[in-house]
Design an enzyme around this catalytic site. Structure first.
Site, PDB file in Angstrom:
ATOM      1  N   GLY A  13       7.837  -1.572  -6.054  1.00  0.00           N
ATOM      2  CA  GLY A  13       7.414  -0.419  -6.848  1.00  0.00           C
ATOM      3  C   GLY A  13       7.928   0.909  -6.304  1.00  0.00           C
ATOM      4  O   GLY A  13       8.688   1.622  -6.975  1.00  0.00           O
ATOM      5  N   GLY A  86       6.548  -3.791   2.807  1.00  0.00           N
ATOM      6  CA  GLY A  86       5.201  -3.883   3.357  1.00  0.00           C
ATOM      7  C   GLY A  86       4.336  -4.796   2.519  1.00  0.00           C
ATOM      8  O   GLY A  86       4.642  -5.073   1.357  1.00  0.00           O
ATOM      9  N   ASP A  90      -5.876  -8.186   2.599  1.00  0.00           N
ATOM     10  CA  ASP A  90      -7.159  -7.539   2.865  1.00  0.00           C
ATOM     11  C   ASP A  90      -8.308  -8.532   3.023  1.00  0.00           C
ATOM     12  O   ASP A  90      -8.389  -9.520   2.286  1.00  0.00           O
ATOM     13  CB  ASP A  90      -7.525  -6.602   1.711  1.00  0.00           C
ATOM     14  CG  ASP A  90      -6.537  -5.453   1.533  1.00  0.00           C
ATOM     15  OD1 ASP A  90      -5.637  -5.308   2.380  1.00  0.00           O
ATOM     16  OD2 ASP A  90      -6.680  -4.705   0.551  1.00  0.00           O
ATOM     17  N   GLN A 143      -9.407   2.087   6.951  1.00  0.00           N
ATOM     18  CA  GLN A 143      -9.993   1.625   5.684  1.00  0.00           C
ATOM     19  C   GLN A 143     -10.672   0.279   5.912  1.00  0.00           C
ATOM     20  O   GLN A 143     -10.034  -0.642   6.433  1.00  0.00           O
ATOM     21  CB  GLN A 143      -8.888   1.475   4.624  1.00  0.00           C
ATOM     22  CG  GLN A 143      -9.371   0.937   3.283  1.00  0.00           C
ATOM     23  CD  GLN A 143     -10.436   1.828   2.644  1.00  0.00           C
ATOM     24  OE1 GLN A 143     -10.299   3.056   2.589  1.00  0.00           O
ATOM     25  NE2 GLN A 143     -11.514   1.224   2.172  1.00  0.00           N
ATOM     26  N   TYR A 149      -3.932  -3.792   8.176  1.00  0.00           N
ATOM     27  CA  TYR A 149      -3.013  -2.823   7.537  1.00  0.00           C
ATOM     28  C   TYR A 149      -3.153  -1.439   8.177  1.00  0.00           C
ATOM     29  O   TYR A 149      -2.154  -0.771   8.454  1.00  0.00           O
ATOM     30  CB  TYR A 149      -3.353  -2.776   6.048  1.00  0.00           C
ATOM     31  CG  TYR A 149      -2.430  -1.977   5.165  1.00  0.00           C
ATOM     32  CD1 TYR A 149      -1.179  -2.471   4.786  1.00  0.00           C
ATOM     33  CD2 TYR A 149      -2.819  -0.732   4.665  1.00  0.00           C
ATOM     34  CE1 TYR A 149      -0.351  -1.748   3.933  1.00  0.00           C
ATOM     35  CE2 TYR A 149      -1.994  -0.007   3.813  1.00  0.00           C
ATOM     36  CZ  TYR A 149      -0.761  -0.521   3.454  1.00  0.00           C
ATOM     37  OH  TYR A 149       0.058   0.194   2.608  1.00  0.00           O
TER      38      TYR A 149
HETATM   39  P1  NDP Z   1       5.571  -3.639  -3.472  1.00  0.00           P
HETATM   40  O1  NDP Z   1       4.814  -4.906  -3.207  1.00  0.00           O
HETATM   41  O2  NDP Z   1       5.911  -3.282  -4.860  1.00  0.00           O
HETATM   42  O3  NDP Z   1       6.899  -3.599  -2.610  1.00  0.00           O
HETATM   43  C1  NDP Z   1       6.947  -4.098  -1.312  1.00  0.00           C
HETATM   44  C2  NDP Z   1       8.331  -4.638  -1.069  1.00  0.00           C
HETATM   45  O4  NDP Z   1       8.387  -5.204   0.247  1.00  0.00           O
HETATM   46  C3  NDP Z   1       8.693  -5.765  -2.039  1.00  0.00           C
HETATM   47  O5  NDP Z   1      10.029  -5.580  -2.466  1.00  0.00           O
HETATM   48  C4  NDP Z   1       8.563  -6.993  -1.177  1.00  0.00           C
HETATM   49  O6  NDP Z   1       9.376  -8.060  -1.584  1.00  0.00           O
HETATM   50  C5  NDP Z   1       9.010  -6.462   0.154  1.00  0.00           C
HETATM   51  N1  NDP Z   1       8.610  -7.342   1.252  1.00  0.00           N
HETATM   52  C6  NDP Z   1       7.390  -7.878   1.475  1.00  0.00           C
HETATM   53  N2  NDP Z   1       7.437  -8.655   2.581  1.00  0.00           N
HETATM   54  C7  NDP Z   1       8.713  -8.611   3.035  1.00  0.00           C
HETATM   55  C8  NDP Z   1       9.391  -9.222   4.125  1.00  0.00           C
HETATM   56  N3  NDP Z   1       8.771 -10.010   5.017  1.00  0.00           N
HETATM   57  N4  NDP Z   1      10.708  -8.958   4.283  1.00  0.00           N
HETATM   58  C9  NDP Z   1      11.349  -8.157   3.418  1.00  0.00           C
HETATM   59  N5  NDP Z   1      10.770  -7.558   2.370  1.00  0.00           N
HETATM   60  C10 NDP Z   1       9.463  -7.790   2.181  1.00  0.00           C
HETATM   61  O7  NDP Z   1       4.697  -2.489  -2.784  1.00  0.00           O
HETATM   62  P2  NDP Z   1       4.782  -0.897  -2.920  1.00  0.00           P
HETATM   63  O8  NDP Z   1       6.030  -0.458  -3.548  1.00  0.00           O
HETATM   64  O9  NDP Z   1       3.498  -0.449  -3.455  1.00  0.00           O
HETATM   65  O10 NDP Z   1       4.771  -0.492  -1.360  1.00  0.00           O
HETATM   66  C11 NDP Z   1       5.926  -0.050  -0.661  1.00  0.00           C
HETATM   67  C12 NDP Z   1       5.486   0.514   0.684  1.00  0.00           C
HETATM   68  O11 NDP Z   1       4.587   1.591   0.482  1.00  0.00           O
HETATM   69  C13 NDP Z   1       4.744  -0.507   1.552  1.00  0.00           C
HETATM   70  O12 NDP Z   1       5.095  -0.325   2.896  1.00  0.00           O
HETATM   71  C14 NDP Z   1       3.290  -0.124   1.335  1.00  0.00           C
HETATM   72  O13 NDP Z   1       2.480  -0.525   2.413  1.00  0.00           O
HETATM   73  C15 NDP Z   1       3.410   1.380   1.223  1.00  0.00           C
HETATM   74  N6  NDP Z   1       2.304   2.016   0.549  1.00  0.00           N
HETATM   75  C16 NDP Z   1       2.014   1.731  -0.762  1.00  0.00           C
HETATM   76  C17 NDP Z   1       0.980   2.384  -1.384  1.00  0.00           C
HETATM   77  C18 NDP Z   1       0.635   2.142  -2.806  1.00  0.00           C
HETATM   78  O14 NDP Z   1      -0.343   2.737  -3.261  1.00  0.00           O
HETATM   79  N7  NDP Z   1       1.378   1.336  -3.545  1.00  0.00           N
HETATM   80  C19 NDP Z   1       0.145   3.352  -0.679  1.00  0.00           C
HETATM   81  C20 NDP Z   1       0.551   3.590   0.682  1.00  0.00           C
HETATM   82  C21 NDP Z   1       1.581   2.940   1.251  1.00  0.00           C
HETATM   83  P3  NDP Z   1       8.727  -9.216  -2.525  1.00  0.00           P
HETATM   84  O15 NDP Z   1       8.208  -8.504  -3.735  1.00  0.00           O
HETATM   85  O16 NDP Z   1       9.861 -10.110  -2.787  1.00  0.00           O
HETATM   86  O17 NDP Z   1       7.650  -9.860  -1.721  1.00  0.00           O
END
Ligand code: NDP
Length: 242
Positions: A13, A86, A90, A143, A149
């Protein structure tokens, strides 16, 4: 020659918005993916910018070494890293399993070491680099239900401050962006009544947009941000001020 930006989890996202914004600003985009290859190819095909995609498990050092070999063979260098991949797992503390703890620490925190270790030396040798680590408001304030996390995301900024000190004389800046709740799948997966309660606690009374995080990241990646390093930029609608 355009600068080369590597976005981990660029297919997600916030990651997609970051790729889009950096592409708009003239960067060559490299995104890692973790999902099946077909899914990642379909993601790349539907974007209106060109992205080179590489499989990588950011929690695995060997996988990041493979990423380095492929990326350097194809692109020669990486100028900007956005450590965005990430996950959440939870649970209240006593229900949290060791696997839930380890998965979150390794994906959200070990990953910074695993990825930056591959490209930091090249950045210091060339005298330019931008590393932007995506943390979270919950790493700043804690949290309940997220001991794993919150720990990992707090650790992200410790990593930022320490590596910033090592990069500062070599033209490499390292900064953290700490988003509040952003309207991505990760947040839309939260039960609606709980999500509405969260929104009530955000002074601007809405979720953030991925594009708003992307704009912050893009600024930190720019030449204009050369004087900013070791900083933790909050983008949380006023939910937490420090
Ligand atoms: P998404 O789940 O949409 O995106 C996370 C991405 O990380 C996905 O492309 C996922 O791939 C990839 N990923 C997960 N595990 C691995 C791994 N082991 N190796 C490589 N890639 C991996 O989450 P968001 O876009 O919401 O979050 C992006 C970042 O922002 C994260 O670090 C999140 O913690 C942080 N964040 C998000 C917030 C929110 O409100 N959305 C708030 C605060 C922080 P796949 O989909 O294939 O698993």
């Amino acid at each position: 020659m355009s600068k080369i930006a590597l976005v981990t989890g660029g297919t997600g996202g916030i990651g997609t918005a970051v790729c889009q914004r950096l592409a708009d600003n003239g960067f060559t985009i490299i995104s890692t993916y973790f999902e099946p290859e077909e899914q990642a190819k379909a993601w790349a095909a539907k974007q209106n910018f060109k992205a080179s995609i590489y499989p990588c498990n950011v929690s695995d050092y060997a996988s990041c070494q493979e990423l380095k070999a492929k990326v350097l063979a194809d692109h020669g260098q990486v100028d900007v890293i956005v450590n965005n991949a990430g996950i959440t797992r939870d649970a209240r503390f006593l229900k949290m399993t060791p696997d839930m703890w380890r998965a979150v620490i390794s994906t959200n925190l070990d990953s910074l070491f695993n990825v930056c270790h591959q490209f930091f030396e090249g950045m210091t040798e060339r005298g330019f680099g931008r590393i932007i680590n995506i943390s979270s408001v919950n790493g700043q304030k804690g949290q309940s239900g997220q001991v794993n996390y919150s720990s990992a995301k707090a650790g992200v900024h410790g990593f930022t401050m320490a590596l910033a000190q090592e990069g500062v004389s070599k033209g490499v800046t390292v900064n953290t962006v700490s988003p509040g709740y952003i309207g991505t799948e990760m947040v839309m997966a939260i039960r609606e009544d709980i999500r509405n309660k969260i929104i009530e606690q955000i002074p601007v009374k809405r979720l953030g947009k991925p594009e708003e995080i992307a704009a912050t990241v893009a600024f930190l990646a720019s030449d204009d941000a050369a004087f900013i390093t070791g900083a933790n930029i909050s983008a949380n609608g006023g939910q937490f001020m420090h």
